[in-house]
Write an enzyme that holds these catalytic residues in place. Structure first.
Site, PDB file in Angstrom:
ATOM      1  N   HIS A  84       0.817  -1.212   0.000  1.00 11.50           N
ATOM      2  CA  HIS A  84       0.000   0.000   0.000  1.00 11.50           C
ATOM      3  C   HIS A  84       0.855   1.268   0.000  1.00 11.50           C
ATOM      4  O   HIS A  84       0.379   2.340  -0.371  1.00 11.50           O
ATOM      5  CB  HIS A  84      -1.020  -0.013   1.156  1.00 11.50           C
ATOM      6  CG  HIS A  84      -0.474   0.265   2.522  1.00 11.50           C
ATOM      7  ND1 HIS A  84      -0.182  -0.717   3.438  1.00 11.50           N
ATOM      8  CD2 HIS A  84      -0.203   1.431   3.153  1.00 11.50           C
ATOM      9  CE1 HIS A  84       0.248  -0.184   4.564  1.00 11.50           C
ATOM     10  NE2 HIS A  84       0.238   1.126   4.415  1.00 11.50           N
ATOM     11  N   ASP A 220       1.174  -7.758   2.202  1.00 11.83           N
ATOM     12  CA  ASP A 220       1.301  -6.316   1.982  1.00 11.83           C
ATOM     13  C   ASP A 220       2.773  -5.911   1.833  1.00 11.83           C
ATOM     14  O   ASP A 220       3.389  -5.372   2.756  1.00 11.83           O
ATOM     15  CB  ASP A 220       0.651  -5.573   3.152  1.00 11.83           C
ATOM     16  CG  ASP A 220       0.376  -4.107   2.830  1.00 11.83           C
ATOM     17  OD1 ASP A 220       0.908  -3.615   1.830  1.00 11.83           O
ATOM     18  OD2 ASP A 220      -0.373  -3.466   3.588  1.00 11.83           O
ATOM     19  N   SER A 648       4.050   2.394   8.306  1.00 13.35           N
ATOM     20  CA  SER A 648       3.786   1.394   7.278  1.00 13.35           C
ATOM     21  C   SER A 648       5.060   1.108   6.501  1.00 13.35           C
ATOM     22  O   SER A 648       5.722   2.022   6.016  1.00 13.35           O
ATOM     23  CB  SER A 648       2.711   1.897   6.316  1.00 13.35           C
ATOM     24  OG  SER A 648       1.454   1.941   6.941  1.00 13.35           O
TER      25      SER A 648
END
Length: 713
Positions: A84, A220, A648
């Protein structure tokens, strides 16, 4: 996840530290944290984590695209981050014919690695404390504007002194609400290329349904590479550039880990507000966040309708939609968590204790601080609601595009023909950039929907919007008609119309353009402040700074860490389980497996579809060297590290500093974590590095990437 039934143990407004709490400066690890970390399982020295003169872990951690974290995992500049985090760049490189976002992409060699238009990584070089120097320029008699000006003058000097003639980027940042200042030296590399990414059905598996939830089964991750000139220096994109030879790269551990094993995360957390007063929490819960949630959903509903009809539109808007959807669920989770745990009430208790302390002799300068803060929130509740509705309206591309181009065009129109000819290429490039990927029907419908919402839900709205709303009675049909007519009569409707206008420009036509007038009206309103509001802001800034200063004096023996603000931090904790959950097939609820991924499989579903090749690998149990010793293939796992947005892509490291996973999410129950920490709830959701390598090796067949890595077995 079953909702946890716990006692909310935080009893004071200050930040009482638990072993797993804190986003710590690397330069303070030895003094504040090293003994605790050793007891929990750290086997490195502080110098091996952060060194100015020698290579250390910090040299392998980069800020990715200014909003995420990534890590260097090979001696050829290979970068690992979240799917992402690379999402917008993967979408940019995709077309309906070569849809890398949907299908994945794996470069077979350096020549096949793909360069997005703009992508950078930032290496951290060093930091230092300049609090005394900067605070020596200010005094209590200054207004906030005078204080800010004095600080900015000194910051400019510090940045110039340390950038080595432009070699480095230097940033001075404020901490503890302006009570401390540190400078950070960075080196930026702008030639970063896509190496590999799994299909969205792996990298985004679970979609919005599983976002912020556990158990998770998401791959991810994505891979990029940093390029430099032949001497290893930053350079703009060139076919002559070569893969960077980094100062340090991470060793990748495929042996695995157990519950309660030490885990630390290094990265660039974006923002926390753990000193936020009770009034700020109440304002967010009752005014700001509900407006954000409603406005986000309004945009998402319109966008999704068009994205589902056209794959190219889906690619063009995938990143924007994902960003809005992420914060939509985040803000609703924040509302629920802050209400459920009565966070404002907890903070209020701390404020009462602070007021008692401030009433004592010697502390009188802090006596009115809480009253000033409460007065600010009382008088800005409706403003915060208005600003959140308007913020989402301004995320509509065509709401800001005319204004963004307007200043450039206005300057262009004032020049003579020779100067216009000189400026034209730059103007054309800006126009091409802003119109690229713009789908007019979608933009018009989103703008109309947001204008209707803003005009009906907010107070003291932009004057032009108020006038139009009154004329059309705030109806949906009225706003649709207004928007359609505005576009038809605007030079900004399409790139072609704007280019035609510039061939024969007319200043009066430009000045009276309906979209330019609307865009200007919206942005002027967003920036507008009355004198009363300016005074409220000044009083609040001073009071907030004094509150934090006073609370640290009130409890001088506490170990404090500053709020996150996109500077490099370290957080440490353990691999930790949640109570058993029937939705997770794992023996202990701190990890998930490929078996659980397959159990979620829904053919053709946007969120839970899976590649047939992955299912086949599961059925044949073809896990290679990446299976756990108990035979399953791990997918995601939990730790109790203290992270937030910006983390992230951060590496999860074991006690030896080896890579065991990749942080990518938090849990919905801990959404209050940005304003108050709860060690019973806070969890970080991570991709197990063994799942990442399995997908690269067995699923994608990109064994040449595995060969680059330094593996620890």
């Amino acid at each position: 996840m079953k909702k946890l039934i716990i006692c909310f143990l935080l009893a004071t407004f200050i930040m009482p530290l638990h072993a797993n709490e804190g986003m710590w400066f690397l330069m303070h690890i030895e003094r504040l944290n090293y003994r605790d970390m050793q007891k929990m399982g750290l086997q490195l020295t502080p110098e091996e984590i952060y060194s100015i003169n020698n290579s250390s872990l910090k040299d392998a951690i980069v800020q990715f695209n200014r909003g995420c974290t990534a890590e260097i995992i090979s001696d050829s500049g290979l970068v690992l981050t979240n799917h992402h985090c690379g999402y917008s760049k993967i979408a940019e490189l995709s077309t309906s014919e070569n849809d890398y976002l949907t299908d994945g992409y794996w470069a077979k060699n350096n020549q096949e690695e793909l360069k997005p238009k703009s992508l950078s990584v930032r290496f951290f070089v060093r930091m230092d404390d300049v609090s005394k120097r900067i605070l020596g320029q200010v005094n209590d008699s200054m207004t906030e504007a005078e204080r800010e000006a004095a600080i900015n003058r000194e910051i400019a000097k510090i940045e110039k002194e340390n950038n080595e003639g432009g070699k480095y980027t230097v940033s001075v940042k404020s901490f503890y609400q302006g009570n401390e200042f540190y400078y950070f030296v960075y080196q930026d590399y702008n030639d970063v290329r896509l190496v590999g990414t799994p299909p969205a059905s792996i990298g985004k598996f679970g979609g919005d349904t599983d976002n912020w939830e556990w158990p998770r089964h998401t791959g991810d991750f994505s891979l990029f590479r940093v390029y430099a000139d032949k001497d290893g220096n930053p350079a703009e994109y060139s076919t002559d550039n070569v893969p960077l030879k980094p100062k340090h790269h991470l060793t990748t551990n495929i042996k695995g880990f157990e519950e309660d094993d030490f885990a630390m995360i290094m990265g660039y957390p974006g923002r926390t507000n753990r000193w936020m007063p009770a009034g700020g929490i109440e304002q967010n819960v009752e005014y700001a966040y509900p407006a954000w949630v409603e406005a986000s959903k309004t945009s998402m509903d319109v966008m999704k309708e068009y994205m589902d009809k056209d794959q190219q539109v889906n690619l063009d808007y995938a990143s924007s939609y994902a960003s809005i959807a992420n914060y939509w669920k985040n803000r609703q989770g924040m509302i629920d968590a802050l209400k459920q745990h009565k966070t404002a009430k907890t903070k209020r208790k701390g404020e009462k204790a602070f007021k008692r302390w401030a009433s004592k002799k010697g502390n009188e300068k802090y006596a009115d601080v809480i009253s000033v803060i409460n007065n600010y929130y009382k008088n800005t509740n409706e403003i915060s609601r208005h600003n959140n509705y308007l913020s989402l309206l301004l995320r509509t591309k065509v709401a800001t595009l005319p204004y963004r181009l307007g200043k450039t065009i206005d300057f262009y129109l004032q020049q003579n023909e020779a100067k216009q000819a000189e400026l034209k290429p730059e103007l054309d490039a800006q126009i091409n950039d802003l119109y690229e990927g713009l789908h007019l029907p979608l933009e018009k419908d989103v703008l109309a929907a947001q204008l209707k919402l803003y005009s009906t839900k907010a107070e003291n709205i932009a004057p032009m919007v108020a006038k139009v709303a009154k004329a059309n009675n705030k109806s949906e049909a009225g706003w649709n008609d207004y928007v359609n007519t505005a576009f038809e009569n605007s030079i900004f409707e399409t790139k072609e119309k704007l280019e035609a206008f510039l061939e024969n420009p007319d200043a009066e036509v430009f000045k009276n353009d309906p979209l330019f007038q609307l865009s200007t009206d919206l942005l002027n309103r967003y920036r507008a402040k009355t004198e009363e509001e300016k005074q409220l802001d000044d009083d609040f800034e001073r009071a907030y700074r004094m509150m934090v200063q006073g609370m640290r004096l009130q409890n001088p023996d506490e170990k404090y860490y500053p709020d996150a603000n996109s500077t490099l931090r370290l957080t440490y904790g353990k691999v930790i389980a949640l109570p058993a959950d029937e939705r997770n097939d794992a023996d202990k609820n701190y990890y998930t497996t490929l078996k659980g991924t397959v159990a979620k499989y829904q053919p053709g579903d946007d969120e839970f579809d899976m590649p047939k090749e992955l299912i086949k690998l599961y059925e044949e149990k073809d896990f290679g060297q990446y299976a756990d010793e108990d035979g399953y293939l791990p997918v995601n796992f939990l730790t109790d590290n203290d992270i937030t947005g910006g983390n992230s892509g951060s590496p999860v490291l074991n006690g030896k500093g080896e890579l065991i996973g990749l942080a990518f999410d938090g849990n919905i129950e801990a959404m209050a974590g940005d304003v108050i920490f709860d060690d019973q709830l806070q969890r970080t959701i991570n991709v197990d590095i063994r799942y990442v390598l399995f997908l690269i090796d067995k699923f994608a067949g990109a064994t040449h990437i595995i060969d680059e890595l330094t593996l620890s077995k």
